[in-house]
Design an enzyme around this catalytic site. Sequence first.
Site, PDB file in Angstrom:
ATOM      1  N   CYS A   1      15.552   7.518 -18.054  1.00 36.96           N
ATOM      2  CA  CYS A   1      16.801   6.815 -17.755  1.00 36.96           C
ATOM      3  C   CYS A   1      16.584   5.932 -16.539  1.00 36.96           C
ATOM      4  O   CYS A   1      15.980   6.366 -15.553  1.00 36.96           O
ATOM      5  CB  CYS A   1      17.891   7.849 -17.478  1.00 36.96           C
ATOM      6  SG  CYS A   1      19.488   7.124 -17.078  1.00 36.96           S
ATOM      7  N   LEU A   2      17.094   4.709 -16.602  1.00 36.11           N
ATOM      8  CA  LEU A   2      16.907   3.778 -15.482  1.00 36.11           C
ATOM      9  C   LEU A   2      17.575   4.294 -14.207  1.00 36.11           C
ATOM     10  O   LEU A   2      17.174   3.912 -13.115  1.00 36.11           O
ATOM     11  CB  LEU A   2      17.469   2.392 -15.841  1.00 36.11           C
ATOM     12  CG  LEU A   2      16.741   1.648 -16.975  1.00 36.11           C
ATOM     13  CD1 LEU A   2      17.448   0.337 -17.287  1.00 36.11           C
ATOM     14  CD2 LEU A   2      15.284   1.400 -16.630  1.00 36.11           C
TER      15      LEU A   2
ATOM     16  N   GLY B   1      18.286   0.521 -23.099  1.00 37.76           N
ATOM     17  CA  GLY B   1      19.727   0.741 -23.158  1.00 37.76           C
ATOM     18  C   GLY B   1      20.285   0.753 -21.745  1.00 37.76           C
ATOM     19  O   GLY B   1      19.575   1.109 -20.792  1.00 37.76           O
TER      20      GLY B   1
ATOM     21  N   GLN C   1      26.147   2.564 -15.123  1.00 42.51           N
ATOM     22  CA  GLN C   1      24.863   2.389 -14.429  1.00 42.51           C
ATOM     23  C   GLN C   1      24.810   1.138 -13.564  1.00 42.51           C
ATOM     24  O   GLN C   1      23.871   0.958 -12.788  1.00 42.51           O
ATOM     25  CB  GLN C   1      23.710   2.351 -15.439  1.00 42.51           C
ATOM     26  CG  GLN C   1      23.507   3.668 -16.166  1.00 42.51           C
ATOM     27  CD  GLN C   1      22.330   3.592 -17.101  1.00 42.51           C
ATOM     28  OE1 GLN C   1      22.467   3.117 -18.224  1.00 42.51           O
ATOM     29  NE2 GLN C   1      21.174   4.033 -16.646  1.00 42.51           N
TER      30      GLN C   1
ATOM     31  N   HIS D   1      22.241   8.581 -26.154  1.00 43.00           N
ATOM     32  CA  HIS D   1      21.948   8.656 -24.708  1.00 43.00           C
ATOM     33  C   HIS D   1      22.965   7.810 -23.926  1.00 43.00           C
ATOM     34  O   HIS D   1      23.535   8.261 -22.926  1.00 43.00           O
ATOM     35  CB  HIS D   1      20.512   8.176 -24.459  1.00 43.00           C
ATOM     36  CG  HIS D   1      20.121   8.081 -23.016  1.00 43.00           C
ATOM     37  ND1 HIS D   1      19.113   8.844 -22.458  1.00 43.00           N
ATOM     38  CD2 HIS D   1      20.584   7.301 -22.002  1.00 43.00           C
ATOM     39  CE1 HIS D   1      18.996   8.550 -21.162  1.00 43.00           C
ATOM     40  NE2 HIS D   1      19.876   7.612 -20.865  1.00 43.00           N
ATOM     41  N   GLU D   2      23.221   6.587 -24.406  1.00 44.35           N
ATOM     42  CA  GLU D   2      24.156   5.692 -23.703  1.00 44.35           C
ATOM     43  C   GLU D   2      25.592   6.196 -23.831  1.00 44.35           C
ATOM     44  O   GLU D   2      26.385   6.064 -22.900  1.00 44.35           O
ATOM     45  CB  GLU D   2      24.040   4.260 -24.230  1.00 44.35           C
ATOM     46  CG  GLU D   2      22.657   3.625 -24.094  1.00 44.35           C
ATOM     47  CD  GLU D   2      22.057   3.761 -22.710  1.00 44.35           C
ATOM     48  OE1 GLU D   2      22.807   3.712 -21.712  1.00 44.35           O
ATOM     49  OE2 GLU D   2      20.830   3.935 -22.607  1.00 44.35           O
TER      50      GLU D   2
ATOM     51  N   HIS E   1      26.376   8.538 -21.277  1.00 48.06           N
ATOM     52  CA  HIS E   1      26.656   7.907 -19.982  1.00 48.06           C
ATOM     53  C   HIS E   1      28.143   7.603 -19.811  1.00 48.06           C
ATOM     54  O   HIS E   1      28.701   7.804 -18.740  1.00 48.06           O
ATOM     55  CB  HIS E   1      25.891   6.587 -19.838  1.00 48.06           C
ATOM     56  CG  HIS E   1      24.514   6.733 -19.246  1.00 48.06           C
ATOM     57  ND1 HIS E   1      24.294   7.221 -17.986  1.00 48.06           N
ATOM     58  CD2 HIS E   1      23.292   6.429 -19.738  1.00 48.06           C
ATOM     59  CE1 HIS E   1      22.983   7.223 -17.736  1.00 48.06           C
ATOM     60  NE2 HIS E   1      22.345   6.750 -18.782  1.00 48.06           N
TER      61      HIS E   1
HETATM   62 NI    NI Z   1      20.302   6.483 -19.100  1.00 46.83          NI
END
Ligand code: NI
Length: 188
Positions: A96-97, A44, A49, A138-139, A142
């Site tokens: 998370c990236l 995701g 991000q 989760h996204e 963000h």
């Molecule tokens: Ni994330």
Amino acid sequence: MIYPIVLYGDPVLKKPAELVESDIDVKQLSEDMFETMYQASGVGLAAPQIGKSLRMFVIDSTPLDEDEGKEGIRRVFINPEILETEGDDFAFEEGCLSIPGIRADVQRPPKITIQYQDENWQEHTEIIEGMPARIILHEYDHIEGVLFVDHVKGLKKRLIKGKLGNISKGQVDANYRVKLPAKAVRRT
Ligand code: NI
């Protein structure tokens, strides 16, 4: 186009994102977001991000769903609204990236109803459960300026605090392109 991924410590990750207006080329942007996500082996990726404060994210749950013998969901979500959540919260270890090297259990509900527009500006309302629901929540966090580590409390939070500080100072090991927080850039 592959964007560098913004890291923990960058203010764009803490800010609620703006509605996506129709003058934005969402087709191109979603392609770029998928490309950026895949090269980082993510499931995701939300627009903040990549440094864009927009209410938009992409997911492809295939790698996680395959493990359970299910078919994954690959989708673009633009201006999404979570209309309803159902079921008892359960813990699952997330990463998370934007926060490389940290994983922690997060409690989330297993089932959601979500309204959104796709990359063709078509409106959808969908009920989603299982791993894709987890990724979407989760996204969605963000685009509200919330990170999974914000849900982590107590001892575990104290344990990861040092690591989070290191990331925001630019001490980070990721095997994909990242954009260091401004604080870290000034220091080096
Ligand atoms: Ni994330």
